[in-house]
Design an enzyme around this catalytic site. Structure first.
Site, PDB file in Angstrom:
ATOM      1  N   SER A 147       0.833  -1.196   0.000  1.00  0.00           N
ATOM      2  CA  SER A 147       0.000   0.000   0.000  1.00  0.00           C
ATOM      3  C   SER A 147       0.870   1.250   0.000  1.00  0.00           C
ATOM      4  O   SER A 147       1.781   1.390   0.810  1.00  0.00           O
ATOM      5  CB  SER A 147      -0.906   0.004   1.244  1.00  0.00           C
ATOM      6  N   GLY A 148       0.557   2.159  -0.911  1.00  0.00           N
ATOM      7  CA  GLY A 148       1.303   3.407  -0.995  1.00  0.00           C
ATOM      8  C   GLY A 148       2.475   3.363  -1.941  1.00  0.00           C
ATOM      9  O   GLY A 148       3.204   4.358  -2.076  1.00  0.00           O
ATOM     10  N   THR A 152      -1.782   2.076  -8.221  1.00  0.00           N
ATOM     11  CA  THR A 152      -2.924   2.660  -8.938  1.00  0.00           C
ATOM     12  C   THR A 152      -2.464   3.686  -9.958  1.00  0.00           C
ATOM     13  O   THR A 152      -2.957   3.716 -11.101  1.00  0.00           O
ATOM     14  CB  THR A 152      -3.890   3.291  -7.928  1.00  0.00           C
ATOM     15  N   ASN A 198      -1.033   3.298   3.981  1.00  0.00           N
ATOM     16  CA  ASN A 198      -1.491   4.057   2.804  1.00  0.00           C
ATOM     17  C   ASN A 198      -2.844   4.662   3.110  1.00  0.00           C
ATOM     18  O   ASN A 198      -3.705   4.012   3.714  1.00  0.00           O
ATOM     19  CB  ASN A 198      -1.584   3.122   1.583  1.00  0.00           C
ATOM     20  N   SER A 201      -5.669   2.868   0.033  1.00  0.00           N
ATOM     21  CA  SER A 201      -5.277   1.506  -0.324  1.00  0.00           C
ATOM     22  C   SER A 201      -6.449   0.767  -0.973  1.00  0.00           C
ATOM     23  O   SER A 201      -7.574   0.792  -0.475  1.00  0.00           O
ATOM     24  CB  SER A 201      -4.818   0.758   0.926  1.00  0.00           C
ATOM     25  N   SER A 202      -6.172   0.095  -2.100  1.00  0.00           N
ATOM     26  CA  SER A 202      -7.205  -0.711  -2.758  1.00  0.00           C
ATOM     27  C   SER A 202      -7.400  -1.993  -1.964  1.00  0.00           C
ATOM     28  O   SER A 202      -6.449  -2.754  -1.750  1.00  0.00           O
ATOM     29  CB  SER A 202      -6.787  -1.037  -4.190  1.00  0.00           C
ATOM     30  N   GLY A 426      -0.372  -5.900  -2.298  1.00  0.00           N
ATOM     31  CA  GLY A 426       0.885  -6.618  -2.143  1.00  0.00           C
ATOM     32  C   GLY A 426       0.962  -7.368  -0.831  1.00  0.00           C
ATOM     33  O   GLY A 426       0.026  -7.425  -0.036  1.00  0.00           O
ATOM     34  N   GLU A 428       1.567  -8.393   2.884  1.00  0.00           N
ATOM     35  CA  GLU A 428       1.326  -7.617   4.094  1.00  0.00           C
ATOM     36  C   GLU A 428       1.810  -8.387   5.313  1.00  0.00           C
ATOM     37  O   GLU A 428       1.573  -9.590   5.432  1.00  0.00           O
ATOM     38  CB  GLU A 428      -0.169  -7.291   4.260  1.00  0.00           C
TER      39      GLU A 428
END
Length: 1161
Positions: A147-148, A152, A198, A201-202, A426, A428
């Site tokens: 995330s981050g 995207t 993030n 985050s998706s 990704g 985690e």
């Protein structure tokens, strides 16, 4: 020079001091001395380019510190893209770099060979597009990272470039790629959330299929979503947030929040579990409006938008429904009025029956062959049912939005070629890892296996292309981790099995895992925990907490929920829950999220396996999300999680160092310069150099030399020895040259120095002579200057002295005149004071004389007042006479009123009797006339019917008698009527006479009232005069006490008490005036009263006239003078002069107040 591990910087460079067995002593660049194992030390390339290399496979030493150093070097130069073979590593710059993504940059990469230009995301997209066009293969681009890291944004850039290559006009003036890009804000609002790392985050995987026609133009697109994190709807932890759309809706305009009955986000259970409500840099109110605009763009109309946000608001209200224990065992009821309000609101928003919704939450129906049994749920089970309903509604809403976007974009069913872009979360690893992290890491394990297979395949292709032997190379695989998770009897299977048993707990589940996988090297049991377990992933060890695994894996397909929402009167809500087939409705209600997750992942992997993959690994350089900060520890962890280092391990398992023949000869030709003489073939030269160095297991391909791990370091060490010998020879010759050059330079410098010294001595002598001449001239001028200054100073002093003397004489003259003027002024003031003192003494004497005279007059007036006091008895007798006279007149007036009333009543009764008698007489007359008429008619008929001869005479006789009798009666009645009329006339005359007498009595009564008023006024004036006399008497006594030495004697006289009472008139109940029985009529002569008042009119009348004059003056419009009100000043001074403030009672204040009040009105 080597790299060694560092706890802060991950890797740090240093210089080897000594080597003992397997221990290496290193002096690091920060000044520390480190001792480490030889296997943990890696060589450093001192000849690496200062700006790093574009492709890290070209590094001389392909290892972790070399990769990290190369990425850090390029990041400092804003070179955020780097290749590792065909893999692109993108480091997030956390700032805008518009020059990297403009149209000019797209044109540069269009059709360029891979590796020809600098690494770029456009190069990956161009390779995928060219392979699709030239070879007819479907391609996919896998974008991964934590995330981050910028996944995207990278996906957006890929779609922009593909749109640039194969764009076409779409429906309604918007291209397909524009619609895909415009759908991002909508999907981000409903599928993204703030996580620990993030802010956006998706929380779902997105696979965008961009479809192309035969000509390579975009013909359609579809968005496939995978693995939405459903549990986030109901459970979040600090500092994370729920999905963005909830916060956007709570910050919507006031009319929207009122329509959905929403309040602050902190008031909802699904949002306030985390203390993070607002995110810096995100304005929820503006994002709500932006999401609305994005929905308009992607084709979601206003009615559908309204329905979507109604469903979102209903989910929030459902989360606030709480349950309490019911009266029965294992039953529950709505907890309080607040929960009831949210239940009603949720039913209104979903347009379903409130009672049915409550029933669906707190009861369950069990279908048996014999009957349907309804059982109640305890509060804990009811909460689980509530959360299951919320997750189901939200997940189906998200699926509907994705489907709507796909319909709006439009798919091409005839398309045979596509490029897929995968954007998925990704690897985690947090402090607390739950079921969601296991699913995410399972996905990354699958993708890593796919990635490893792809990298190994590229290695094979490279070796095959160079025609070298590679059969003994081992491939590093992570299949054992996947078997641990997905295989039959693995983690997911055991989790599903535990969920099927009602009495299973997280502790029994953890014990089952410990028993099953105790011998598995990828599974570790922590020592101090009963429910935690650790899985050894490719990216590192991750410890999971199994506390909520069972709850999060259960996905209840509750038939009651399905039936309730399918029956909703809102078409949108009903469409989210279509009617299920009968078989599925009768099947088991339990559904495993883990199993469905595994099936979706298998579908995704099948899609990826059918395409040619390309990889982009996104890296987040720091956790502060700020530019120009590169944290080594954070980046190396992401490289491990992203599989980049795994790819390096695969490369190291083969031939990690690859050099072209020219590069190898150019670098290591110094090891055998004699071998290069007379030979132009670089391949042969490379072979001879390697044979001379006695290396083994190397390979020589068509264009490159392939070296095993460590061989490059050996060659560099021998090259360093040869270069060291050559350097020493060069240093010896160079030192000789420098010494000779230094000697010649010193000799030449000595000659120049001597010439310069001689010239300096001569110049000094000339300067001394010039200074002597100048000194003489200066002395002459200085002496002249001093003499002139002395003269000017004397002149100035003289002038100053003269000025001072003249000023002193002038001041002396001025002082004399001033003293003379002051003496004259003092004399004038003294004379004035003397005359004024004489005047004051005279004035004081006059006042003393006046006071004595006034005292004399006051004594005289006091004697008069005492005489008047003796006459008070006469005044009292006159007052009593007046009171008796008033009472007598009042009694007579009441008597007259009573007599007049009795007379009028008698007269009215008599007139009424006469009218009744008259009416009776008139009735009798009428009856007589009627009877006469009837008799005449009867006689006429009898005459007509009878024979004329026989009955003529008798009939005439009878008729004549009747007529005579009737005529007599009529005369009698007329006489009686005449008598009654005369009586009536007499009564009228008597009535008129009575009215005349009443009028005379009224006139007499009015005269009596006027006399009474005059008497009352007279009595009032007498009271006022008596009061004024008493007040003046008091004032005079006070003055006499203050002035006369006989004050004590005067003070002994008593005050004259005047107590004048007004006549008391008591009204009887019948309205008459009641007087005392001893009151007799007394006639009072006013002239006698006036004669009695004359001795006292002197002072009182004068004061009354003064008061009348003052009242008349006040009633006029006097205005203002010099800002002061004249009327107010006149009133105050008059009252002060009359000493009215010293009197206890006086009527002048009442008159002044009444006058001013009437003027104001």
């Amino acid at each position: 020079h080597v790299w060694v591990e560092d706890p802060t910087l991950a890797w740090i460079d240093g210089e080897v001091l000594s080597i003992k067995n397997n221990e290496v002593h290193v002096q690091t660049s920060n000044g520390k001395k480190v001792t480490t194992d030889r296997s943990k030390v890696f060589p450093k390339d001192m000849e690496a380019p200062p700006g790093g290399v574009d492709d890290m496979t070209r590094l001389s030493y392909l290892h972790e510190p070399g990769v990290l150093q190369n990425l850090a070097t390029r990041y400092e130069l804003n070179e955020i893209y780097t290749y590792t073979g065909s893999i692109l590593i993108a480091v997030n710059p956390f700032q805008r770099l518009p020059h990297l993504y403009d149209t000019h940059m797209m044109e540069q990469y269009k059709g360029a060979d891979f590796g020809e230009l600098s690494p770029h995301v456009f190069a990956i997209a161009d390779v995928a597009y060219r392979e699709m066009i030239n070879e007819g293969k479907n391609n996919s681009i896998l974008v991964s990272g934590e995330s981050g890291a910028g996944k995207t944004e990278t996906t957006k850039m890929l779609m922009r470039y593909l749109a640039h290559l194969g764009g076409r006009s779409g429906v309604e003036g918007r291209t397909v790629e524009q619609q895909v890009l415009e759908s991002n804000p909508v999907l981000e609002a409903f599928g993204n959330a703030k996580t620990v790392r993030n802010n956006n985050s998706s929380r779902f995987g997105k696979f965008v299929e961009i479809q192309f026609d035969k000509t390579g133009r975009i013909s359609g697109a579809a968005i496939r979503t995978y693995l939405l994190e459903r549990s986030r709807v109901c459970q979040i932890n600090t500092p994370e947030r729920n999905y963005h759309c909830f916060y956007f809706l709570c910050a919507a305009p006031h009319e929207d929040t009122q329509r959905y009955k929403l309040a602050d986000a902190r008031s909802f259970h699904y949002l306030n579990q985390s203390s993070c409500i607002e995110v810096e840099g995100i304005n929820d109110a503006e994002e709500y409006l932006a999401t609305r605009r994005a929905m308009d763009i992607v084709g979601i109309n206003e009615e559908e938008q309204e329905a979507i946000f109604r469903v979102v608001a209903a989910v929030l209200h459902i989360g606030n429904i709480n349950f309490a224990k019911g009266k029965e065992v294992d039953s529950s009821v709505i907890q309080d009025d607040n929960s009831r309000f949210h239940l009603n609101t949720a039913s209104e928003l979903l347009e379903c029956d409130c009672n049915n919704l409550e029933k669906a939450l707190i009861t369950r129906e069990i279908v048996t062959p014999e009957e349907i049994i309804t059982r109640t749920l305890d509060p804990e089970s009811a909460l689980a049912s509530r959360d299951a309903l919320a997750k189901t509604i939200y997940s189906r809403l998200f699926d509907w939005i994705v489907e709507k976007i796909n319909v709006s974009i439009g798919q091409d069913p005839n398309s045979k070629q596509l490029i897929g872009v995968l954007d998925i979360y990704g690897f985690e690893s947090f402090k607390i890892n739950s079921f969601e992290q296991l699913c995410i890491n399972y996905t990354n394990e699958k993708l890593q296996q796919h990635f490893n297979q792809h990298v190994f395949k590229m290695e094979q292709e490279e070796y095959t292309r160079e025609e070298i032997n590679w059969s003994y190379i081992e491939f590093v695989d992570n299949q054992d981790v996947l078997d641990l998770i997905e295989k039959k009897g693995g983690l997911i299977a055991l989790l599903d099995e535990a969920c099927m048993f009602p009495r299973s707990t997280h502790e029994t589940f953890a014990q089952k895992l410990y028993t099953t996988f105790k011998n598995n090297k990828r599974f570790v049991k922590p020592k101090l925990s009963r429910t935690d377990f650790t899985v050894v992933h490719y990216a590192g060890d991750v410890t999971y907490q199994a506390d909520h695994f069972l709850d999060k894996n259960k996905d209840y397909v509750v038939a009651e929920h399905q039936d309730l929402l399918n029956a909703s009167s809102c078409p949108f809500v009903a469409s989210l829950f279509p009617t299920l087939p009968e078989e599925s409705s009768k099947s088991s209600k339990f559904s495993s999220i883990g199993s469905r997750f595994k099936l979706q992942l298998q579908s995704l992997m099948e899609t990826l396996s059918s395409t040619e993959p390309h990889y982009i690994r996104c890296v987040k350089p720091n956790n502060l999300l700020k530019p120009a900060i590169f944290e080594n520890t954070n980046v190396i962890q992401q490289l491990r999680c992203g599989g980049v280092l795994e790819a390096i391990r695969i490369s190291c398992a083969g031939y990690p160092t690859r050099k072209t023949f020219y590069e190898f000869v150019n670098r290591f030709g110094v090891l055998g310069p004699e071998l290069l003489e007379g030979s132009n073939d670089d391949k042969i030269a490379c072979q001879k150099i390697l044979e001379k160095m006695k290396l083994e297991n190397y390979q020589i391909g068509k264009t490159k030399v392939f070296l095993r791990a460590g061989q490059m370091a050996d060659l560099d060490a021998r090259r360093a020895e040869v270069l060291g010998k050559a350097a020493r020879i060069i240093q010896r010759l160079m030192r000789t040259y420098i010494a000779r050059k230094q000697f010649v330079l010193v000799r030449r410098s000595t000659t120049h120095l001597q010439s310069f010294v001689r010239g300096t001595l001569v110049r000094n002598l000339y300067e001394c002579m010039r200074r002597e001449a100048a000194a003489v001239k200066i002395q002459k001028n200085v002496r002249r200057h001093k003499a002139r200054e002395s003269y000017l100073l004397l002149q100035a002093a003289t002038v100053t002295l003269q000025t001072g003397l003249r000023a002193m004489s002038a001041r002396k003259e001025f002082r004399f005149r001033k003293e003379t003027k002051a003496a004259v002024h003092i004399q004038a003031r003294w004379r004035c004071h003397r005359d004024y003192s004489h005047y004051k003494n005279m004035q004081r004497a006059v006042l003393t004389y006046q006071c004595a005279w006034r005292q004399r007059l006051a004594r005289r007036e006091l004697r008069n007042l005492k005489m008047a006091a003796r006459e008070t008895g006469a005044l009292k007798e006159a007052k009593d006479k007046l009171e008796k006279r008033v009472e007598e007149l009042t009694w007579r007036l009441g008597l007259e009123k009573r007599l007049r009333t009795d007379l009028e009543e008698a007269k009215a009764q008599e007139i009424a009797k006469l009218q009744e008698t008259l009416h009776d007489l008139q009735l009798q007359v009428e009856e007589a006339k009627t009877m006469a008429t009837k008799e005449r008619e009867a006689a006429r008929k009898a005459i007509e019917e009878a024979p004329p001869v026989i009955k003529e005479t008798p009939v005439l006789v009878e008729d004549t008698e009747k007529v005579n009798s009737l005529t007599a009666e009529v005369d009698q009645l007329k006489a009686l009527l005449q008598t009654e009329r005369q009586a009536t006339e007499t009564a009228k005359k008597e009535h008129a006479e009575a009215e005349r007498r009443n009028e005379e009595l009224m006139k007499k009564f009015e005269g009596a009232e006027k006399k009474i008023e005059q008497l009352q006024d007279t009595a009032q004036r007498l009271e006022e005069k008596a009061t004024n006399m008493e007040s003046e008497n008091k004032v005079l006594r006070q003055q006499a006490v203050a002035i006369s030495p006989t004050a004590k004697a005067l003070a002994a006289y008593p005050k004259s008490p005047f107590q004048l009472r007004t006549p008391e008139i008591v009204n009887a109940p019948n309205g008459e005036v009641k007087s005392s029985p001893d009151v007799t009529p007394i006639s009072l002569n006013l002239k006698e009263l006036e004669a009695e008042e004359k001795p006292q009119k002197s002072l009182n009348e004068k004061q009354q006239e003064n008061q009348d004059l003052l009242i008349k003056c006040v009633s006029q419009d006097l205005g203002f003078s010099s800002g002061r009100a004249i009327a107010a000043c006149v009133i105050y001074r008059c009252l002060l002069h009359w000493r009215s403030f010293e009197v206890e009672r006086t009527g002048v204040f009442d008159r002044i107040i009444q006058t001013i009040g009437s003027a104001i009105e």
